[in-house]
Design a protein around this motif. Structure first.
Motif, PDB file in Angstrom:
ATOM      1  N   VAL A 120       0.832  -1.211   0.000  1.00 44.19           N
ATOM      2  CA  VAL A 120       0.000   0.000   0.000  1.00 44.19           C
ATOM      3  C   VAL A 120       0.862   1.255   0.000  1.00 44.19           C
ATOM      4  O   VAL A 120       0.557   2.224  -0.709  1.00 44.19           O
ATOM      5  CB  VAL A 120      -0.956  -0.020   1.214  1.00 44.19           C
ATOM      6  N   PHE A 124       0.829   4.138  -2.775  1.00 48.27           N
ATOM      7  CA  PHE A 124       0.601   5.553  -2.486  1.00 48.27           C
ATOM      8  C   PHE A 124       1.712   6.411  -3.097  1.00 48.27           C
ATOM      9  O   PHE A 124       1.448   7.455  -3.700  1.00 48.27           O
ATOM     10  CB  PHE A 124       0.564   5.782  -0.975  1.00 48.27           C
ATOM     11  N   LEU A 213      -6.579  -6.613   2.812  1.00 49.26           N
ATOM     12  CA  LEU A 213      -6.050  -5.505   2.012  1.00 49.26           C
ATOM     13  C   LEU A 213      -6.925  -4.268   2.146  1.00 49.26           C
ATOM     14  O   LEU A 213      -6.425  -3.134   2.148  1.00 49.26           O
ATOM     15  CB  LEU A 213      -5.948  -5.924   0.542  1.00 49.26           C
ATOM     16  N   THR A 216      -5.941  -2.636   5.269  1.00 48.29           N
ATOM     17  CA  THR A 216      -4.623  -2.013   5.115  1.00 48.29           C
ATOM     18  C   THR A 216      -4.727  -0.699   4.363  1.00 48.29           C
ATOM     19  O   THR A 216      -4.142   0.314   4.769  1.00 48.29           O
ATOM     20  CB  THR A 216      -3.669  -2.970   4.378  1.00 48.29           C
ATOM     21  N   VAL A 217      -5.464  -0.703   3.255  1.00 47.44           N
ATOM     22  CA  VAL A 217      -5.619   0.527   2.460  1.00 47.44           C
ATOM     23  C   VAL A 217      -6.283   1.625   3.287  1.00 47.44           C
ATOM     24  O   VAL A 217      -5.834   2.774   3.306  1.00 47.44           O
ATOM     25  CB  VAL A 217      -6.427   0.242   1.179  1.00 47.44           C
ATOM     26  N   TRP A 220      -3.846   3.058   6.042  1.00 43.47           N
ATOM     27  CA  TRP A 220      -2.826   3.980   5.543  1.00 43.47           C
ATOM     28  C   TRP A 220      -3.452   5.245   4.943  1.00 43.47           C
ATOM     29  O   TRP A 220      -2.829   6.312   4.943  1.00 43.47           O
ATOM     30  CB  TRP A 220      -1.921   3.279   4.534  1.00 43.47           C
ATOM     31  N   PHE A 221      -4.683   5.127   4.454  1.00 42.35           N
ATOM     32  CA  PHE A 221      -5.380   6.336   4.015  1.00 42.35           C
ATOM     33  C   PHE A 221      -5.635   7.258   5.202  1.00 42.35           C
ATOM     34  O   PHE A 221      -5.435   8.482   5.112  1.00 42.35           O
ATOM     35  CB  PHE A 221      -6.704   5.974   3.338  1.00 42.35           C
TER      36      PHE A 221
END
Length: 327
Positions: A120, A124, A213, A216-217, A220-221
């Motif tokens: 991720v 990014f 996932l 996870t996305v 981190w967003f």
């Protein structure tokens, strides 16, 4: 080596920043916006702990969110204050009985977490570089080629996540080499490696991997939103959108050897990312100091509280036996 690296990057930062203007920028920061950044950071860590619980539940269905939160936060806090990423070692070895999961299974979970995080983060980073508007055609070509390289790296990591048995052949080759030199060491390691692959196989199937996932996305967003909110909190940041670029750049910089807490390396690369989008050196330095404080202090305090809680509970209760399974 890590301390020398930190000193080197701190020197680079100090030489390019006015201390008086830095203090002024820090003093004018907007507290409400910083608090919003902390709330977003909490949401990011809640999602990461939930992801860890989901993977551990594949081995021990009795693992709760609270029980998986303790080793996760303790390991992060320990990495913030101790060298050599001691927190990862503590999590794998000291919390096996706490989670009723084998050390091999915890290592497998940590390996998957690192792969998903790296996937991720470089995604990014590649996306941010691709969206940049360079002033010259050469810079534009370099940015787009770099972003393409990063995106291809993300595709490779995604392939390993969905098809982890691709790693089996290289690992078997390594075990053969070890057996050639030290057969006794190989015989001791092989059952451990087998349990790691068994755990990974049990965790990874496509519907569950999509859920992991997704967590996870989102996590981190939310952390990228924390960077953006902290950038907005610095009044003289002319382009607070630099926070979106600073998140992957600063996070990847923590892979470099440095002092505990990533002092110096993190600050330097966050400043570089902020200045790349037109912000002044002093505003960029204030942003780097504030985002490091936001990322370091709440997490370290929470991890310290979890460590105290774990110490008390461990001394007042019998150890939990690992659940019986093939892992």
């Amino acid at each position: 080596m890590g301390i020398l690296t930190s000193i080197f990057f701190i020197t680079l930062v100090v030489r390019s920043v006015s201390f008086e203007k830095l203090v002024e920028s820090l003093g004018n920061a907007r507290p409400a916006t910083l608090v919003a950044g902390v709330v977003l950071l909490v949401a990011a860590y809640v999602l990461r702990i939930k992801r860890s619980q989901i993977m551990l539940a594949a081995v021990n269905p009795e693992v709760t969110f609270g029980r998986s939160a303790v080793p996760y936060m303790v390991s992060i806090a320990a990495n913030n204050v101790l060298p050599f990423r001691v927190g990862d070692i503590l999590r794998a070895i000291n919390f096996s009985s706490w989670l009723a999961v084998s050390t091999a299974s915890i290592l497998a979970v940590m390996m998957l977490e690192r792969l998903m995080d790296l996937l991720v983060i470089i995604g990014f980073f590649g996306g941010a570089l691709f969206l940049f508007h360079a002033q010259e055609s050469r810079e534009l070509a370099l940015q787009h080629s770099t972003s393409l390289f990063l995106i291809l790296g993300a595709v490779l990591i995604a392939g390993l996540l969905f098809f982890p048995m691709l790693l089996r052949s290289p690992v078997e080759w390594l075990m053969t080499v070890i057996r050639y030199f030290t057969p006794r060491l190989e015989s001791n390691i092989r059952p451990f490696v087998h349990r790691i692959f068994c755990t990974v196989t049990a965790i990874i199937h496509r519907p569950l991997m999509l859920l992991l996932l997704g967590c996870t996305v989102l996590s981190w967003f939310f952390e990228a939103c924390t960077f953006y909110m902290v950038a907005c909190a610095v009044p003289n940041m002319s382009n607070p959108a630099a926070g979106w670029l600073a998140m992957p750049v600063g996070t990847l910089s923590t892979a470099l050897p440095s002092s505990p807490g990533y002092v110096g390396t993190f600050h330097y690369f966050v400043i570089v990312a902020a200045r790349a989008l037109g912000n002044s050196p002093d505003a960029s330095a204030a942003f780097a100091v504030l985002i490091h404080l936001i990322l370091w202090l709440p997490v370290t305090l929470c991890g310290a509280s979890c460590f105290v809680y774990w110490t008390i509970k461990r001394s007042s209760a019998p150890p939990r036996r690992p659940v019986k399974s093939e892992f």
